[in-house]
Design a protein around this motif. Structure first.
Motif: not given
Lengths: 185, 451
Positions: B292-321
């Protein structure tokens, strides 16, 4: 229903025609009315030279470094000035776009405690036939100690148009013709 | 049979039907049956023709580009500009012609759509050359894709949609190569992907069994996979494993749910999801996948990076549904190990994050070893499950895919660990013997059972 399809078609046709037309129009305006700047080109790494059918350019002004740090989301503009030899130099960097004919948007990034910049004009399109000779001529005339190449760039209200690549004070095409003549003789 | 039919004769026969009915030679019922029979023949033979017409249009477009770009240095800028627009004007005239006169003809629609795609690309690149317009190949692709997508809808072009999906993949890779200054942002992919989804749904509702729909779903699955990879990289949150596990499980379940088949075989979408699950499981069985690089906590986070972060959960949730819906209706349909893949991966991720970050990135920790061990057990379970289900369903391909997974797992571990050559050799013999025995047994069983 058919009327709606025709309407949609007209909109699509307008969009597809207007994008290339607009690209051309903006450059036509700048080439006609923009102020001329001469940029001295810098030595290039020969291996990084021709990609496809363009000559890859790099500039003396790319070596400029600023000391103000910008945010990664900022648009950075270089304000130009002319030096004693008549070539363009970067006066300063700014995030505010002026409407003069001396503003060029550049790529900027923070490295080694200073702001480095890259000019956006690094492709000079040439025809397939001319590409090898153009590349050779550019590389030979952009060596350290033999910098005989420069480009003219027109700038108007923030829009930038690359006009001509000069080698030995001749437009590239004329230079290549002259060289070809010499070889024939 | 379709190939041996003379289309002109068919057209003649269909033209004769009303006369034959009027003369009392055949009943109107018979005429309708004959009409129906040849209609299906015509659509079948159409597919090949559509492909040929489309390829022809693409070559025509490319040919025009080459002819124009050759030796035009002597022309003035204005002349070159006019020439750059000629193919585009021709293409648009053809689009208008098709809309007015050939709107029902699939080959016309497909071929003209592809020709228009090529013409837009020609116009943009020739104008760029003429006026020394700068910009990366990725910028060019972006403009091109946005200008072309409406034509897919207007001409209902499935091949146009496939080309668009391939264009999206090309854009993702081109962008990665062009920008070396800042980490490239892939979020345009998702916007552009959403633009093609309604078209896919239209196709799906109209005829989900058609080859066009299948080809488009394959292209979209591949585009999603590549897009998810770049998005996970951009999000810098170490969650790529869960995002991919969710994506492939969702694809697998969606394939089973939305492309049901009467026989025991899987639809290509479900199959691709299954292959994705297997390949991801093998990749995650390597210990180095869990550093684990734990890069998430390094440096500033912009809106698009947070959107990308949210997208990573989209398909696991779709799979569960999808799993929940499937479970409430018919549980026997899907493979359990495939469905629980995101959950197993999430547990692995939790385990890998229990330890402190090691001093160097390439050093393993007890936690990364535990996570990898879990994934090894999982991949073995998955392989055995696919093998058993394949044997039960008499599917040689599925059984062999199960065996392949087990073999890949075994081979990966041989390279990973410091085993002696003798042990490795014995391992390979066991794996090879497993393949042979399983296949011999399956073929015997197959030939014994009445076909």
């Amino acid at each position: 229903m058919k009327g709606l399809f025709i309407l949609i078609f007209v909109l699509i046709a307008l969009a597809q025609l207007s994008v290339p037309a607009w690209m051309a129009w903006a450059r036509v305006q700048t080439l006609a009315h923009g102020r001329v700047w001469k940029f001295k080109t810098a030595p290039v790494d020969p291996e990084d030279a021709v990609r496809g059918r363009y000559v890859r350019l790099s500039y003396d002004v790319d070596r400029f470094t600023g000391h103000e740090k910008f945010q990664s989301s900022d648009s950075v503009y270089a304000v130009l000035k002319e030096n004693a030899e008549g070539f363009a130099e970067v006066d300063r960097l700014t995030t505010e776009k002026g409407d003069g004919d001396n503003f060029v948007k550049v790529e900027a990034w923070w490295r080694n405690d200073s702001e480095s910049i890259a000019f956006p004009l690094n492709q000079y399109w040439v025809t397939e036939q001319d590409a090898p000779a153009a590349e050779k001529a550019y590389a030979e005339n952009s060596r350290r100690g033999q910098q005989n190449a420069y480009v003219t760039v027109r700038v108007r209200k923030g829009d930038v148009a690359l006009e001509q690549l000069y080698i030995n004070n001749q437009p590239l095409r004329d230079f290549l013709r002259a060289e070809a003549q010499k070889e024939k003789k | 049979m379709a190939g041996s039919i003379n289309r002109r004769a068919v057209r003649w026969l269909r033209g004769q039907l009303p006369e034959l009915v009027a003369a009392g030679a055949i009943s109107s019922e018979n005429a309708a049956k004959i009409e129906h029979h040849y209609a299906s023949v015509e659509t079948r033979s159409n597919f090949g023709f559509i492909i040929l017409a489309t390829v022809g249009a693409a070559f025509l477009g490319a040919g025009i580009i080459l002819i124009i770009a050759h030796n035009w240095d002597d022309l003035s800028r204005a002349t070159r500009t006019v020439i750059a627009f000629i193919p585009l004007v021709m293409a648009l005239a053809l689009v208008a012609f098709v809309l007015l006169r050939r709107n029902e003809s699939r080959p016309w629609c497909e071929a003209v759509a592809i020709f228009d795609f090529a013409a837009v690309a020609t116009a943009i690149s020739l104008i760029s050359q003429t006026y020394q317009i700068q910009g990366s190949f990725a910028d060019f692709m972006k403009v091109w894709l946005l200008l072309c997508i409406p034509v897919v809808y207007l001409l209902r072009s499935a091949f146009g949609a496939v080309v668009y999906a391939i264009g999206l993949i090309v854009w993702l890779f081109a962008r990665e190569m062009a920008f070396f200054v800042r980490s490239p942002n892939p979020m345009f992919f998702w916007v552009a992907f959403l633009l093609i989804v309604p078209y896919f749904l239209l196709r799906y509702w109209k005829d989900r069994e058609s080859r066009e729909c299948t080809a488009l779903s394959i292209a979209l699955v591949i585009a999603l996979t590549v897009g998810m990879g770049f998005t996970a990289d951009f999000a810098k949150s170490d969650l790529g494993c869960i995002a991919f596990a969710g994506l492939f499980t969702a694809i697998y379940l969606a394939g089973i749910r939305f492309f049901p088949r009467s026989d025991d075989r899987l639809h290509i979408v479900a199959l691709l999801g299954g292959i994705g699950i297997g390949v991801t499981a093998i990749c995650l069985s390597f210990e180095s996948s869990w550093h684990m690089t734990r890069e998430f906590f390094w440096g500033e986070r912009i809106l698009q990076a947070n959107l990308a972060f949210a997208l990573e959960f989209l398909f696991p949730l779709a799979a569960i549904a999808l799993a929940a819906i499937g479970f409430s209706r018919n549980r026997a349909q899907f493979s359990w190990p495939a469905v629980v893949f995101p959950i197993v991966t999430a547990i692995g991720w939790g385990l890998a994050n229990l330890c402190d970050k090691p001093a160097e990135r390439w050093l393993g920790t007890r936690c990364s070893f535990t996570a990898a061990a879990l994934m090894n057990c999982y991949a073995l379970w998955l392989g055995i499950d696919i093998l058993v289900r394949g044997i039960r369903a008499h599917s040689v391909a599925r059984a062999n895919f199960g065996l392949l997974l087990i073999a890949a797992l075994a081979i990966s571990r041989f390279f990973d660990s410091e085993l002696s050559f003798v042990t490795r050799g014995l391992g390979f013999i066991v794996v090879g013997a497993g393949f042979l025995v399983a296949n011999v047994l399956m073929f015997k069983k197959r030939s014994a059972s009445p076909a």
